[in-house]
Enzyme design. Structure first.
Site, PDB file in Angstrom:
ATOM      1  N   ASP A  76       0.975  -1.228  -0.007  1.00  0.00           N
ATOM      2  CA  ASP A  76      -0.036   0.138  -0.064  1.00  0.00           C
ATOM      3  C   ASP A  76       0.826   1.336  -0.032  1.00  0.00           C
ATOM      4  O   ASP A  76       1.892   1.134   0.298  1.00  0.00           O
ATOM      5  CB  ASP A  76      -1.034   0.009   1.188  1.00  0.00           C
ATOM      6  CG  ASP A  76      -0.133   0.048   2.485  1.00  0.00           C
ATOM      7  OD1 ASP A  76       0.797  -0.923   2.744  1.00  0.00           O
ATOM      8  OD2 ASP A  76      -0.603   0.483   3.503  1.00  0.00           O
ATOM      9  N   GLU A  97      -0.658  -1.985   5.035  1.00  0.00           N
ATOM     10  CA  GLU A  97       0.462  -2.016   6.406  1.00  0.00           C
ATOM     11  C   GLU A  97       0.270  -0.692   7.069  1.00  0.00           C
ATOM     12  O   GLU A  97       0.288  -0.650   8.364  1.00  0.00           O
ATOM     13  CB  GLU A  97       1.868  -2.117   5.821  1.00  0.00           C
ATOM     14  CG  GLU A  97       2.897  -2.300   6.780  1.00  0.00           C
ATOM     15  CD  GLU A  97       3.128  -1.036   7.655  1.00  0.00           C
ATOM     16  OE1 GLU A  97       3.294  -1.034   8.719  1.00  0.00           O
ATOM     17  OE2 GLU A  97       3.515   0.029   6.868  1.00  0.00           O
TER      18      GLU A  97
HETATM   19 ZN   LIG Z   1       5.118   3.849   6.217  1.00  0.00          ZN
HETATM   20 ZN   LIG Z   2       6.491   1.262   5.258  1.00  0.00          ZN
END
Ligand SMILES: [Zn+2]
Ligand SMILES: [Zn+2]
Length: 387
Positions: free
Chosen positions: A75, A133
């Site tokens: 991401d 994440e």
């Molecule tokens: Zn980051």
């Molecule tokens: Zn990262």
């Protein structure tokens, strides 16, 4: 080094492709499709929509043995890129400003190169392209996928992060705790609004919120033992509409960081106690909700040693640091709490190339020389675990 010059160029082009088409957490639809198509083309067993928008690929080796999970995050961040790179983001307001584009390219290239070793591999490899994440929610969503870690059973896990604070040509492998545990909270201080000139008819949530913030600064300074580590930060506060109106409500958001579980528990408990105390003092009604819990990231010493030896096999003179610890959080911690593994850092900073801005900065760039280094260390470590 497992790469020819042509392959290094291909790897860097792949990273530049990901860089141009960033997508934010749980919206990595095109990124996921692109990755899945490539993996299917290579002959992998591919499962899409893992944890929402993630992709899992599996490669069974030619011999019996244990399985290894390699994980990348895919991401990007909701911010406008201002790097002026020729391959800048084409998705307005979204930017790969943490290096997950490099991680994704590395893992996809590892998928390709692993095929040459299929017959020699004992057990097999799972390649997880994990969404989200940055919000801290992706790993847990992926872990809901049945059998991810136990069918076939995974006995070790590896991941890497390019790291701006380390100069290119340096890597950091920290055995034991390496990244902090994270609490993310939203606090609503509810009072009773009214005229700014007649405060006695109100319950002023701004005054109570100010006291609350000040009091919470005592958690680290007065409750956390000085030899331990903790952070309590408030990053946003919103209230009010005019200079002479006492509002009904104040919303505060923040994050706490810690390394030991007991310190995390202490911060959690003290936040609650201080809130109760503020309500008693000022008559407010305060609620706290938690959006994110990440456990501290703890690396396994044995797997770290395999990564260290693998790095030295390829780069005998590489500068390996073993003391990098950060108060940043990482949801790889969830995998590492279930399976022994190593999450290591690849130096990507370089003043001469302008790679000087921190992660999550709109001018963040990496020295791309870090990408083949990251590939080689991760690939060699994987082979050493499997062959
Ligand atoms: Zn980051
Ligand atoms: Zn990262």
């Amino acid at each position: 080094m497992y790469l020819t010059n042509v392959e290094i160029q291909e790897l860097i082009e792949l990273r530049r492709y990901f860089h141009q088409y960033p997508e934010v957490a749980f919206s990595e639809h095109k990124t996921g499709e692109f990755i899945a198509d490539k993996l299917k083309g290579m002959g992998y067993k591919v499962t899409e929509h893992i944890g929402g928008t993630g992709v899992l690929a599996e490669l069974k080796g030619g011999k019996k043995g244990n399985w290894v999970l390699l994980r990348t995050d895919i991401d990007a961040l909701p911010m406008k890129e201002e790097t002026d790179l020729p391959f800048s983001s084409k998705n307005d307001g979204i930017m790969h400003a943490c290096g997950h584009d490099a991680h994704s390219a590395i893992l996809l290239f590892i998928a390709k190169k692993l095929l040459d070793y299929k017959d020699k591999i004992k057990g097999g490899v799972k390649l997880l392209f994990q969404p989200a994440e940055e919000t801290g929610h992706g790993a847990l969503q992926c872990l809901k996928h049945k059998g991810l870690l136990d069918d076939p059973k995974v006995y070790a896990t590896l991941a890497l992060h390019v790291w701006q604070d380390l100069p290119v040509g340096t890597i950091a492998i920290t055995s034991g705790p390496a990244m902090a545990g994270v609490l993310q909270y939203k606090i609503k201080v509810k009072g009773h609004g009214g005229h700014g000139a007649i405060p006695e008819q109100t319950i002023d949530p701004i005054y109570a919120a100010a006291q609350l913030i000040s009091s919470c600064q005592s958690i680290v300074s007065r409750n956390v033992p000085p030899m331990d580590t903790g952070v309590v930060t408030f990053g946003s506060i919103h209230a009010g509409s005019a200079f002479n109106i006492i509002p009904d409500e104040v919303t505060i958001e923040g994050t706490a960081r810690y390394y030991k579980k007991e310190i995390g528990d202490l911060i959690y408990r003290r936040l609650d106690e201080i809130i109760r105390g503020i309500d008693i003092m000022f008559g407010t009604q305060t609620e706290i909700t938690y959006d994110q819990f990440l456990s501290p990231l703890v690396n396994d010493p044995k797997v770290c040693e395999i990564v260290r030896k693998s790095a030295l096999e390829i780069y005998p003179d590489i500068d390996i640091r073993n003391d990098l610890m950060t108060m940043g959080g990482e949801d790889m911690s969830f995998f590492l709490s279930l399976v022994p593994g190593c999450f290591f850092f690849i130096g990507a900073g370089n003043k001469e190339k302008g790679a000087i801005h921190p992660h999550h900065n709109k001018r963040f760039i990496i020295d791309e020389d870090s990408i083949p280094i990251g590939f080689s260390v991760l690939f060699a470590s994987t082979l050493n675990l499997l062959i």
